[in-house]
Design a protein around this motif. Structure first.
Motif, PDB file in Angstrom:
ATOM      1  N   GLN A  27      -8.358  -2.603   8.851  1.00  0.00           N
ATOM      2  CA  GLN A  27      -7.180  -1.573   8.978  1.00  0.00           C
ATOM      3  C   GLN A  27      -6.536  -1.597   9.668  1.00  0.00           C
ATOM      4  O   GLN A  27      -6.740  -1.662  10.952  1.00  0.00           O
ATOM      5  N   THR A  30      -2.652   0.871  12.538  1.00  0.00           N
ATOM      6  CA  THR A  30      -1.696   1.764  12.214  1.00  0.00           C
ATOM      7  C   THR A  30      -0.527   1.494  12.710  1.00  0.00           C
ATOM      8  O   THR A  30      -0.547   0.462  13.489  1.00  0.00           O
ATOM      9  N   THR A  37      -1.437  -4.188  -1.652  1.00  0.00           N
ATOM     10  CA  THR A  37      -0.863  -2.607   0.114  1.00  0.00           C
ATOM     11  C   THR A  37       0.163  -2.380  -0.380  1.00  0.00           C
ATOM     12  O   THR A  37       1.530  -3.650   0.418  1.00  0.00           O
ATOM     13  N   LYS A  38       1.109  -0.855  -0.612  1.00  0.00           N
ATOM     14  CA  LYS A  38       2.201  -0.485  -0.721  1.00  0.00           C
ATOM     15  C   LYS A  38       2.776  -1.001   0.737  1.00  0.00           C
ATOM     16  O   LYS A  38       2.009  -0.124   1.360  1.00  0.00           O
ATOM     17  N   ILE A  60       3.817  -2.538   3.146  1.00  0.00           N
ATOM     18  CA  ILE A  60       3.427  -2.971   4.376  1.00  0.00           C
ATOM     19  C   ILE A  60       3.677  -4.832   4.147  1.00  0.00           C
ATOM     20  O   ILE A  60       3.678  -5.112   3.057  1.00  0.00           O
ATOM     21  N   GLY A  68       5.965  -2.785   8.546  1.00  0.00           N
ATOM     22  CA  GLY A  68       5.866  -1.290   7.785  1.00  0.00           C
ATOM     23  C   GLY A  68       6.170  -0.005   7.863  1.00  0.00           C
ATOM     24  O   GLY A  68       6.728   0.132   8.663  1.00  0.00           O
ATOM     25  N   SER A 120      -1.509   4.553   8.362  1.00  0.00           N
ATOM     26  CA  SER A 120      -2.531   3.697   8.590  1.00  0.00           C
ATOM     27  C   SER A 120      -2.737   3.390   7.445  1.00  0.00           C
ATOM     28  O   SER A 120      -2.442   3.706   6.556  1.00  0.00           O
ATOM     29  N   TYR A 121      -2.768   2.290   6.953  1.00  0.00           N
ATOM     30  CA  TYR A 121      -3.398   0.839   6.268  1.00  0.00           C
ATOM     31  C   TYR A 121      -4.295   0.954   5.999  1.00  0.00           C
ATOM     32  O   TYR A 121      -5.107   0.048   6.544  1.00  0.00           O
ATOM     33  N   THR A 122      -5.304   0.857   5.266  1.00  0.00           N
ATOM     34  CA  THR A 122      -6.475   0.657   4.803  1.00  0.00           C
ATOM     35  C   THR A 122      -5.971  -0.987   3.388  1.00  0.00           C
ATOM     36  O   THR A 122      -6.209  -0.448   2.789  1.00  0.00           O
ATOM     37  N   PHE A 123      -6.669  -1.971   4.369  1.00  0.00           N
ATOM     38  CA  PHE A 123      -6.542  -3.658   3.144  1.00  0.00           C
ATOM     39  C   PHE A 123      -7.414  -3.638   1.865  1.00  0.00           C
ATOM     40  O   PHE A 123      -9.081  -3.578   2.300  1.00  0.00           O
TER      41      PHE A 123
END
Length: 465
Positions: free
Chosen positions: A283, A285, A305-306, A308, A341, A345-348
């Motif tokens: 993940q 940020t 993952t949308k 990004i 992006g 925060s993004y979790t892949f």
């Protein structure tokens, strides 16, 4: 990893000085253990007063007496607790938690009176050893309760007691040792003789043996590969075989049961048995800059993952420019990429495997590394409103697992390489980009289909005449 023999010598020197620099506060956490300090010179009583119990955060000291006249008390003249006479007084030092373990006690006596506590003044509950020097006695053992009894006609004026302890006793998986605890026991030559539960974070993943179904890896307390324990030939939960190399990854939190031994300059866990595994989540940020670098722990499929997009990075020496090329879909583990992006925060999404990036020069160090030359190591950052690759200062230590671009010493190397709206930043899906045949020049600028010369299309260089 630091050479253990040098580190061990340093720790012993510190222990010989009784770790005075680390004992300034009650309950201070050191690198390898915790310590509580009871300074009786600061109790501040105005008159002689009986002392029965002194309670710390995790340690309690109880003073006992079989005599109503010779009770332990605070002595104003010597600013210390005084313990009297033969077989009359004792004091017990114990942890407030049954799963904590005392491994060292340092007692400082006033220089007045009989202050040497030596073998013969027996302590119970730890099979400890005594090392008296001048007005200080050090006890080393392993127990959650230790009792000292004055068996001679001595009068002890105790000024200070320092208690070193570990959070856990390693006997169950609910109260495991830390990696720091194990290192400490070896530094003081008191390694656990039996197998123990040890909890840590994977700092490095080594060889995967597909025939044996084992993976070798390193465990540390903070995920940084320094003074780590080496786990060789580790199997999965309940001794099941690992079926792929990504079942253990950097950042995973594990509890392992085994016996640690010193092998050369390393601590190696023998006959390891994995009892718990908390998988690290890939993940990131993204800040308001809209850009970031990331080093994967396991293979990642960015198409899931949308919002990004990932780019592989290359320095073009001919044009003295940094070129970003969109990643098609996935990257393998331990791969550094540039991300674009919206802030958040993004979790892949992790996948079983991914093909390597063939033209990616963004890299990272596996240990903190000092930069020795100007304008050779560039990192992505935001300075004065400009986002781009800036040189890391000479003499500073580059953190491990931070994406960076290495440029050989070059008089043409720029003060920075801007990353902005002119850099390929289309956040739409790769399929859309491919179907529309988006092209970029060698400077990373998007160009129309009428552009002539060398262009990058779908991650490949082509010549348009």
């Amino acid at each position: 990893m630091l050479k253990r023999k040098h580190y061990k010598e340093d720790i012993k020197k510190i222990c010989n000085l009784f770790l005075t620099l680390l004992l300034l506060l009650v309950g201070v956490e050191t690198t390898n253990a915790a310590v509580e300090t009871f300074d009786f010179t600061k109790m501040g009583y105005s008159n002689q007063q009986e002392i029965k119990e002194v309670k710390g955060t995790n340690i309690t000291i109880n003073f006992n007496s079989t005599s109503t006249k010779l009770v332990p008390n605070w002595n104003r003249d010597h600013s210390s607790v005084v313990v009297y006479d033969r077989n009359v007084n004792s004091f017990n030092i114990a942890t407030n938690h049954s799963n904590y373990l005392i491994w060292q006690i340092v007692i400082t006596f006033s220089k007045n009176g009989s202050y040497i506590l030596n073998k013969g003044n027996e302590a119970t509950g730890g099979n400890g050893t005594y090392s008296p020097k001048n007005n200080v006695t050090t006890w080393i053992g392993d127990s959650n309760s230790v009792t000292f009894t004055n068996i001679f006609y001595n009068k002890w004026w105790i000024k200070k007691i320092e208690v070193f302890y570990s959070i856990g006793n390693g006997k169950t998986d609910t109260d495991p040792y830390t990696v720091g605890d194990i290192n400490t026991f070896f530094y003081i030559n008191r390694p656990p003789k039996e197998q123990r539960y040890i909890k840590g974070i994977v700092s490095k993943v080594g060889k995967y043996d597909s025939s044996a179904g084992t993976i070798s890896y390193h465990l540390s307390d903070d995920g940084i590969d320094k003074n780590a324990i080496v786990v060789q030939g580790g199997k999965g939960l309940k001794d099941a075989k690992f079926t792929n190399q990504h079942q253990i990854a950097r950042g995973d939190t594990l509890t392992v049961y085994g016996h640690a031994e010193e092998v050369g300059d390393s601590l190696v866990l023998q006959s390891p048995s994995l009892t718990s595994l908390e998988t690290y989540k890939d993940q990131v940020t993204i800040t308001s800059a809209g850009w970031a670098t990331y080093v994967s722990h396991r293979p990642i499929d960015f198409s899931q993952t949308k919002g990004i997009q990932a780019f592989q990075t290359k320095y073009d020496v001919t044009t003295n420019a940094i070129v970003l090329t969109p990643v098609r879909t996935s990257i393998p583990a331990n791969t550094a990429v540039v991300l674009k992006g919206d802030p958040g925060s993004y979790t892949f999404t992790n996948v079983a495997s991914a093909d390597p990036l063939n033209d990616n020069e963004l890299t990272f160090y596996t240990a903190d590394t000092r930069v020795t030359e100007e304008r050779t190591v560039y990192v992505l950052s935001m300075k004065e409103g400009v986002c781009g690759f800036f040189p890391y200062a000479k003499g500073k230590s580059m953190p491990s697992y931070k994406g960076c671009l290495l440029i050989k010493k070059n008089t043409a190397a720029k003060p920075f390489y801007r990353v902005d709206a002119k850099t390929p930043t289309d956040i739409r899906s790769i399929k859309q980009l491919q179907s529309q045949a988006v092209r970029y020049n060698l400077a990373g600028e998007r160009v129309s289909n009428r552009y002539k010369g060398i262009v990058i299309e779908n991650g490949r260089k082509i010549i348009v005449k």
